[in-house]
Design a protein around this motif. Structure first.
Motif: not given
Length: 125
Positions: A49, A59, A65
């Motif tokens: 990340s 991100y 995620k």
């Protein structure tokens, strides 16, 4: 002096949570991209990340995620990685990295020129 210190690694059971921290001494997080990377035994280091200094853009790699959350405290010069629902495959040494930049962050090694020592995260029952 510019220095990154990662901390907070521990042994945690599958499904558990852990927060690792990256203390970014000497950096201005408003103009510094910070990335979290990890290296599992026998594997190459990989991006997890990142958070962009300029606009706080975030991100994540697909595998984390919905489970990991990156955040920063500009006043404390610290970036956090909150890891929930941990899996055995999350076991790795976690590193934070920095680059003074005004562009969006990236999840590639070459996008960073400052690295801290890692902190071990072990997910096991």
């Amino acid at each position: 002096q510019l220095q990154l210190v990662a901390s907070g690694g521990d042994l945690v059971q599958p499904g558990g949570s852990l927060r690792v921290s990256c203390a970014a001494s000497g950096f201005n997080l408003d103009t510094t991209n910070i990335g979290w990377f990890r290296q599992a035994p026998g594997k190459e280091r990989a991006g997890v990340s990142c958070i962009s200094g300029s606009d706080g853009g975030i991100y994540y790699v697909d595998s984390v995620k919905g489970r990991f959350t990156i955040s920063r405290d500009v006043a404390k010069n610290t970036v956090y990685l909150q890891m929930n629902n941990l899996k055995p495959e999350d076991t790795a040494v976690y590193y934070c990295a920095a680059r003074i930049a005004w562009s969006l962050c990236e999840l590639t090694d070459s996008a960073y020129n400052y690295w801290g020592l890692g902190t071990q995260v072990t997910v096991s029952s």
